[in-house]
Write a protein that holds these residues in place. Sequence first.
Motif, PDB file in Angstrom:
ATOM      1  N   HIS A  80     -35.627  32.958 -30.847  1.00  0.00           N
ATOM      2  CA  HIS A  80     -35.872  31.913 -31.793  1.00  0.00           C
ATOM      3  C   HIS A  80     -37.017  31.972 -32.467  1.00  0.00           C
ATOM      4  CE1 HIS A  80     -37.173  29.280 -28.849  1.00  0.00           C
ATOM      5  NE2 HIS A  80     -38.060  28.843 -29.530  1.00  0.00           N
ATOM      6  N   HIS A  94     -40.589  30.223 -34.493  1.00  0.00           N
ATOM      7  CA  HIS A  94     -41.461  29.078 -34.722  1.00  0.00           C
ATOM      8  C   HIS A  94     -42.313  29.340 -36.052  1.00  0.00           C
ATOM      9  CE1 HIS A  94     -42.117  28.208 -29.994  1.00  0.00           C
ATOM     10  NE2 HIS A  94     -40.973  28.101 -30.432  1.00  0.00           N
ATOM     11  N   SER A 131     -42.087  25.991 -25.677  1.00  0.00           N
ATOM     12  CA  SER A 131     -41.974  24.746 -25.461  1.00  0.00           C
ATOM     13  C   SER A 131     -41.689  24.250 -24.348  1.00  0.00           C
ATOM     14  CB  SER A 131     -41.781  23.888 -26.874  1.00  0.00           C
ATOM     15  OG  SER A 131     -40.199  24.181 -26.868  1.00  0.00           O
ATOM     16  N   ASP A 142     -37.850  24.587 -25.057  1.00  0.00           N
ATOM     17  CA  ASP A 142     -37.376  25.886 -24.714  1.00  0.00           C
ATOM     18  C   ASP A 142     -37.248  26.215 -23.091  1.00  0.00           C
ATOM     19  OD1 ASP A 142     -37.779  26.471 -27.391  1.00  0.00           O
ATOM     20  OD2 ASP A 142     -39.741  27.110 -27.262  1.00  0.00           O
ATOM     21  N   ILE A 154     -39.684  34.948 -28.533  1.00  0.00           N
ATOM     22  CA  ILE A 154     -40.232  33.756 -29.546  1.00  0.00           C
ATOM     23  C   ILE A 154     -41.004  34.719 -30.536  1.00  0.00           C
ATOM     24  CG2 ILE A 154     -41.467  31.687 -29.989  1.00  0.00           C
ATOM     25  CD1 ILE A 154     -41.091  30.677 -27.139  1.00  0.00           C
ATOM     26  N   GLY A 172     -37.216  24.202 -29.325  1.00  0.00           N
ATOM     27  CA  GLY A 172     -38.067  23.606 -30.030  1.00  0.00           C
ATOM     28  C   GLY A 172     -39.170  24.482 -30.411  1.00  0.00           C
TER      29      GLY A 172
END
Lengths: 154, 320
Positions: free
Chosen positions: A94, A96, A104, A107, A129, B320
Amino acid sequence: MRFFNKHRNVELIISQELIDEIGIVGVEHFPNEFGGFLTGRYSDDYNTLFINDFVLPKASKGSRFQFVRRSKGMKKFFRKLFQSKKEYYVGEWHTHPNGSTQFSSTDLNAMMEIESAPSVKIKNPVLLILSVTNKKLDNATFYIYDNKKLLPYE
Amino acid sequence: MATNKQEYLQTVLETHRMSHVEDLVNKFKSKRDEVKDALTSHYGSQIYSPFDSGSFKKHTAINTKFDLDVVVPVKRDSFDTLDKMFDSFYDFLSDEFGENATVRKQTVSIGIIFEEDSDGDVISLDIVPGRELSQDQYSNDKKLNLFVSSDYGIFSSSTYIQTNIQAQIDHIKAKDNERKIIRLLKIWNNNDGKEFKSFLLELITIKAFDTEDISGNLWEKLQQVMTYIKDNVTNDSFKLIDPGNSNNDLMDTLTSWGRTNLSSRMGTMLDRIESNSDNIKGYFPTNSDFEEEDKSSSSGYGVKTGAAAFSTPPDNQRFG
Ligand SMILES: [Zn+2]
């Protein structure tokens, strides 16, 4: 490209093109987070992971600081992938947006849940990430999940 | 070194997960089915379908202590009295299983403890016969009268209790957050004197969630529930109503000293964990049988034992 993780003494191999492709999808969703699955296979000695593709979730919801992806209805997809190409789910990715590639606690919690799910047969899923801006992919970090920790590859 | 309480409690629950003892659970289930079949064929139309109860059914089981109970609803007209019903079940189960099991009368149930098998496992089941209050009433409201063996504590004056086991099972349905806290409190209780009834810990946790806004991570939720227990149980007007019988207040099973003891035990734990996070380990131990060994020295990508097939990642993951 070849990455190495000292902690478990493992390699990860992925093409630059594939990382760039993932980056393009991530930039398209800027300023929201976006992500999905990674597929590939392990070497026979389980010391090398080849990431061969990325998969978009059928349903997901991204905002500036959060991303939720579904996997409902995808069992068939993963079964076919395994039967036809002997490849399987190996982890998650994913973005950021305008952020760092540091994971995080959300995560980490997600990776803990993923590893402990009975439908997941692997113990060390990877997490990719990508930090993206509105124009380009800035940076990408792979992490290996192991025993409630996320450890970066170099 | 400081302990990350949230992560640590996850590990505690993980090492107490029932899936670690799947083979054992399967043995329990097959014995349970054997007993159910024997009861059904012996009692025929004198009973309704036996059903499962106990912590396993309620999903609050921990692998160091779990029970599979079988409740047998009996038709009103099948027995003149509850003690005749109880004796009939005891006699039948003794005849049927007594050769390779110990069959004994317990408070409201008949215990069957099978002899150790070749793996060294001991399977035990509790069979709870209960008679409907009047003929055909059970199908309407699921209420049953249980016979109570007279030499047991608080019920010494009565010979039966009315209950609704189905309502007790429904009370905990779909309450995942509560179940995690209940499991943790059972792990503590089991490890620290076993002074409190699991059912009391279950009801008090559900009440805390119903009354207070319990939120945050696993440790924060546990902390809030423990604080709720500490602050409330010494209050005389604090009740824990059995969802199976509104006349039954589980707080009555505690003496006033028992209430003070429960409150102060919670207080001490909270204080000691506050002063040093490592203390959490003494109160909520992991089940070392299933602790993952430190894998820092091991190498390679891991695959779960016995697993060869593909994975499907779980639904609804939040990043997040
Ligand atoms: Zn993230």
